[in-house]
Design a protein around this motif. Structure first.
Motif, PDB file in Angstrom:
ATOM      1  N   SER A   1       0.829  -1.204   0.000  1.00  0.00           N
ATOM      2  CA  SER A   1       0.000   0.000   0.000  1.00  0.00           C
ATOM      3  C   SER A   1       0.864   1.255   0.000  1.00  0.00           C
ATOM      4  CB  SER A   1      -0.955  -0.003   1.196  1.00  0.00           C
ATOM      5  OG  SER A   1      -0.260  -0.114   2.409  1.00  0.00           O
ATOM      6  N   ILE A   2       0.298   2.322  -0.530  1.00  0.00           N
ATOM      7  CA  ILE A   2       1.001   3.593  -0.669  1.00  0.00           C
ATOM      8  C   ILE A   2       0.179   4.678   0.003  1.00  0.00           C
ATOM      9  CG2 ILE A   2       2.003   5.265  -2.274  1.00  0.00           C
ATOM     10  CD1 ILE A   2       2.020   2.991  -4.374  1.00  0.00           C
ATOM     11  N   GLU A   3       0.801   5.420   0.889  1.00  0.00           N
ATOM     12  CA  GLU A   3       0.133   6.463   1.664  1.00  0.00           C
ATOM     13  C   GLU A   3       0.408   7.835   1.059  1.00  0.00           C
ATOM     14  OE1 GLU A   3      -1.917   8.683   3.621  1.00  0.00           O
ATOM     15  OE2 GLU A   3      -2.091   6.601   4.291  1.00  0.00           O
ATOM     16  N   VAL A   4      -0.643   8.505   0.552  1.00  0.00           N
ATOM     17  CA  VAL A   4      -0.434   9.791  -0.114  1.00  0.00           C
ATOM     18  C   VAL A   4      -0.065  10.910   0.859  1.00  0.00           C
ATOM     19  CG1 VAL A   4      -1.881   9.243  -2.119  1.00  0.00           C
ATOM     20  CG2 VAL A   4      -2.912  10.374  -0.118  1.00  0.00           C
ATOM     21  N   SER A   5      -0.528  10.826   2.105  1.00  0.00           N
ATOM     22  CA  SER A   5      -0.160  11.879   3.054  1.00  0.00           C
ATOM     23  C   SER A   5       1.341  11.836   3.358  1.00  0.00           C
ATOM     24  CB  SER A   5      -0.981  11.777   4.347  1.00  0.00           C
ATOM     25  OG  SER A   5      -0.662  10.617   5.082  1.00  0.00           O
ATOM     26  N   SER A   6       1.932  10.636   3.357  1.00  0.00           N
ATOM     27  CA  SER A   6       3.379  10.515   3.550  1.00  0.00           C
ATOM     28  C   SER A   6       4.135  11.077   2.353  1.00  0.00           C
ATOM     29  CB  SER A   6       3.777   9.047   3.750  1.00  0.00           C
ATOM     30  OG  SER A   6       3.260   8.541   4.950  1.00  0.00           O
ATOM     31  N   MET A   7       3.607  10.824   1.155  1.00  0.00           N
ATOM     32  CA  MET A   7       4.219  11.392  -0.048  1.00  0.00           C
ATOM     33  C   MET A   7       4.200  12.919   0.014  1.00  0.00           C
ATOM     34  SD  MET A   7       2.506   8.890  -2.931  1.00  0.00           S
ATOM     35  CE  MET A   7       3.347   9.636  -4.327  1.00  0.00           C
TER      36      MET A   7
ATOM     37  N   LEU B   1       1.804  13.961  -6.917  1.00  0.00           N
ATOM     38  CA  LEU B   1       2.984  13.808  -6.070  1.00  0.00           C
ATOM     39  C   LEU B   1       3.980  12.772  -6.592  1.00  0.00           C
ATOM     40  CD1 LEU B   1       1.243  13.788  -2.582  1.00  0.00           C
ATOM     41  CD2 LEU B   1       2.638  15.630  -3.513  1.00  0.00           C
ATOM     42  N   LYS B   2       3.505  11.872  -7.425  1.00  0.00           N
ATOM     43  CA  LYS B   2       4.309  10.726  -7.852  1.00  0.00           C
ATOM     44  C   LYS B   2       5.633  11.146  -8.486  1.00  0.00           C
ATOM     45  CE  LYS B   2       3.743   6.481 -10.558  1.00  0.00           C
ATOM     46  NZ  LYS B   2       4.428   6.796 -11.821  1.00  0.00           N
ATOM     47  N   ASP B   3       5.605  12.138  -9.330  1.00  0.00           N
ATOM     48  CA  ASP B   3       6.824  12.574 -10.000  1.00  0.00           C
ATOM     49  C   ASP B   3       7.685  13.478  -9.120  1.00  0.00           C
ATOM     50  OD1 ASP B   3       6.210  11.144 -12.266  1.00  0.00           O
ATOM     51  OD2 ASP B   3       5.093  12.792 -13.174  1.00  0.00           O
ATOM     52  N   LYS B   4       7.064  14.042  -8.071  1.00  0.00           N
ATOM     53  CA  LYS B   4       7.826  14.891  -7.152  1.00  0.00           C
ATOM     54  C   LYS B   4       8.642  14.060  -6.177  1.00  0.00           C
ATOM     55  CE  LYS B   4       4.656  18.837  -7.159  1.00  0.00           C
ATOM     56  NZ  LYS B   4       3.862  19.759  -6.318  1.00  0.00           N
ATOM     57  N   THR B   5       8.169  12.849  -5.904  1.00  0.00           N
ATOM     58  CA  THR B   5       8.869  11.976  -4.954  1.00  0.00           C
ATOM     59  C   THR B   5       9.033  10.577  -5.549  1.00  0.00           C
ATOM     60  OG1 THR B   5       6.768  11.412  -3.901  1.00  0.00           O
ATOM     61  CG2 THR B   5       8.046  13.193  -2.905  1.00  0.00           C
ATOM     62  N   PRO B   6       9.626  10.468  -6.765  1.00  0.00           N
ATOM     63  CA  PRO B   6       9.704   9.156  -7.416  1.00  0.00           C
ATOM     64  C   PRO B   6      10.477   8.115  -6.626  1.00  0.00           C
ATOM     65  CG  PRO B   6      11.144  10.745  -8.498  1.00  0.00           C
ATOM     66  CD  PRO B   6      10.289  11.515  -7.532  1.00  0.00           C
ATOM     67  N   ALA B   7      11.476   8.560  -5.878  1.00  0.00           N
ATOM     68  CA  ALA B   7      12.280   7.593  -5.135  1.00  0.00           C
ATOM     69  C   ALA B   7      11.869   7.497  -3.675  1.00  0.00           C
ATOM     70  CB  ALA B   7      13.752   7.982  -5.209  1.00  0.00           C
ATOM     71  N   LYS B   8      10.823   8.266  -3.329  1.00  0.00           N
ATOM     72  CA  LYS B   8      10.454   8.346  -1.919  1.00  0.00           C
ATOM     73  C   LYS B   8       9.045   7.847  -1.638  1.00  0.00           C
ATOM     74  CE  LYS B   8      13.313  12.464  -1.180  1.00  0.00           C
ATOM     75  NZ  LYS B   8      13.294  13.868  -0.730  1.00  0.00           N
TER      76      LYS B   8
ATOM     77  N   TYR C   1       3.956  14.811   2.698  1.00  0.00           N
ATOM     78  CA  TYR C   1       4.818  15.250   3.796  1.00  0.00           C
ATOM     79  C   TYR C   1       6.270  15.390   3.331  1.00  0.00           C
ATOM     80  CZ  TYR C   1       7.051  15.172   8.424  1.00  0.00           C
ATOM     81  OH  TYR C   1       7.796  15.481   9.530  1.00  0.00           O
ATOM     82  N   LYS C   2       6.709  14.453   2.502  1.00  0.00           N
ATOM     83  CA  LYS C   2       8.093  14.452   2.048  1.00  0.00           C
ATOM     84  C   LYS C   2       8.402  15.571   1.054  1.00  0.00           C
ATOM     85  CE  LYS C   2       8.688   9.539   2.887  1.00  0.00           C
ATOM     86  NZ  LYS C   2       8.718   8.196   2.307  1.00  0.00           N
ATOM     87  N   THR C   3       7.360  16.181   0.494  1.00  0.00           N
ATOM     88  CA  THR C   3       7.591  17.285  -0.443  1.00  0.00           C
ATOM     89  C   THR C   3       7.697  18.630   0.271  1.00  0.00           C
ATOM     90  OG1 THR C   3       5.226  17.758  -0.820  1.00  0.00           O
ATOM     91  CG2 THR C   3       6.264  16.072  -2.220  1.00  0.00           C
ATOM     92  N   LYS C   4       7.308  18.671   1.540  1.00  0.00           N
ATOM     93  CA  LYS C   4       7.272  19.942   2.277  1.00  0.00           C
ATOM     94  C   LYS C   4       8.651  20.282   2.849  1.00  0.00           C
ATOM     95  CE  LYS C   4       4.004  21.898   2.555  1.00  0.00           C
ATOM     96  NZ  LYS C   4       3.446  22.838   1.557  1.00  0.00           N
ATOM     97  N   LYS C   5       9.108  21.491   2.525  1.00  0.00           N
ATOM     98  CA  LYS C   5      10.371  21.961   3.088  1.00  0.00           C
ATOM     99  C   LYS C   5      10.110  22.487   4.490  1.00  0.00           C
ATOM    100  CE  LYS C   5      12.547  23.127  -1.305  1.00  0.00           C
ATOM    101  NZ  LYS C   5      13.142  24.194  -2.139  1.00  0.00           N
ATOM    102  N   ARG C   6      10.908  21.998   5.443  1.00  0.00           N
ATOM    103  CA  ARG C   6      10.730  22.401   6.835  1.00  0.00           C
ATOM    104  C   ARG C   6      12.033  22.934   7.401  1.00  0.00           C
ATOM    105  NH1 ARG C   6       9.752  17.142   9.299  1.00  0.00           N
ATOM    106  NH2 ARG C   6      10.681  16.361   7.388  1.00  0.00           N
ATOM    107  N   SER C   7      11.907  23.908   8.279  1.00  0.00           N
ATOM    108  CA  SER C   7      13.101  24.493   8.897  1.00  0.00           C
ATOM    109  C   SER C   7      13.693  23.559   9.948  1.00  0.00           C
ATOM    110  CB  SER C   7      12.773  25.848   9.536  1.00  0.00           C
ATOM    111  OG  SER C   7      11.713  25.707  10.472  1.00  0.00           O
TER     112      SER C   7
ATOM    113  N   LEU D   1      -2.232  21.447  -3.517  1.00  0.00           N
ATOM    114  CA  LEU D   1      -1.863  20.883  -4.813  1.00  0.00           C
ATOM    115  C   LEU D   1      -2.739  21.394  -5.948  1.00  0.00           C
ATOM    116  CD1 LEU D   1      -1.162  17.173  -3.775  1.00  0.00           C
ATOM    117  CD2 LEU D   1       0.499  18.989  -4.173  1.00  0.00           C
ATOM    118  N   ASN D   2      -3.671  22.292  -5.598  1.00  0.00           N
ATOM    119  CA  ASN D   2      -4.570  22.895  -6.593  1.00  0.00           C
ATOM    120  C   ASN D   2      -5.389  21.837  -7.348  1.00  0.00           C
ATOM    121  OD1 ASN D   2      -5.689  25.148  -7.869  1.00  0.00           O
ATOM    122  ND2 ASN D   2      -4.240  25.043  -9.569  1.00  0.00           N
TER     123      ASN D   2
END
Length: 210
Positions: free
Chosen positions: A142-148, A197-204, A150-156, A173-174
């Motif tokens: 299974s693949i969790e979209v909220s995790s995908m 999100l798939k292409d933004k986090t292909p390896a993640k 989360y990984k795209t968000k830049k955090r301080s 994501l508009n």
């Protein structure tokens, strides 16, 4: 190695060997995005009322390949839960028996990975039924979209809060809302999130083995 051992044990526990197709190599570039409406949030005691699912193939949502079914509960749905899932008793008059609905769903999913929003809950709900009917929890990855997301968000810092609410992700994501939040519409909107999100986090991309 642990993953292979789990699959081996699941195959041994399978009551009906006609469901061995669930362990096949999944078709390349294909996923099933699904959502369940339930009587509550406790898989052990609550029940599925409806399931919506759609096929994703080659980065496209195949709208004609969808699955949408109402599931007959063991008792009357209470008023408080209707306020949440908006499924009325009249909607369930011609609902399918749980075993029929779940076995049809397995046929629709096949060996494909399952995509969803907080998908572990949906998997837990479905697995309660598959354990009863075929002897095992649903074995698909299974693949969790909220995790995908989360990984795209830049955090301080790693402690910075990230809003993972469904509507927030859609807005960020508009992605247009389809209106009524039923199982099929939610599955389609989640598919849109996944493809965005798939292409933004292909390896993640986050995979879970159930």
């Amino acid at each position: 190695m642990i993953k292979n051992l789990i699959k081996y044990l699941q195959k041994k526990s399978l009551k009906d060997k006609s469901f061995l197709y669930l362990f096949d190599e999944p078709p390349k570039g294909e996923y099933i995005c699904l959502d369940c409406e339930t009587t509550g949030l406790k898989p052990r005691k609550d029940e599925i009322l409806s399931i919506g699912a759609v096929l994703i193939k080659d980065n496209k949502i195949i709208f004609r390949k969808n699955f949408n079914i109402f599931v007959k509960p063991s008792s009357n749905v209470n008023v408080e839960s209707i306020k949440i899932h908006q499924i009325r008793p009249i909607d369930l008059e011609n609902a399918s028996e749980p075993k029929i609905a779940i076995l049809k769903l397995l046929e629709f999913i096949g060996a494909r990975p399952i995509v969803g929003y907080y998908i572990k809950f949906d998997i837990a709900m479905i697995s309660k039924y598959t354990k009863k009917y075929i002897g095992i929890k649903i074995p698909n990855e299974s693949i969790e979209v909220s995790s995908m997301y989360y990984k795209t968000k830049k955090r301080s810092s790693e402690y910075e809060f990230v809003d993972l609410k469904f509507d927030t992700i859609m807005k960020e994501l508009n992605i247009p809302e389809l209106g009524k939040h039923d199982a099929l519409n939610d599955a389609i909107m989640t598919s849109m999130i996944f493809l965005k999100l798939k292409d933004k986090t292909p390896a993640k991309t986050t995979f879970y083995t159930n």
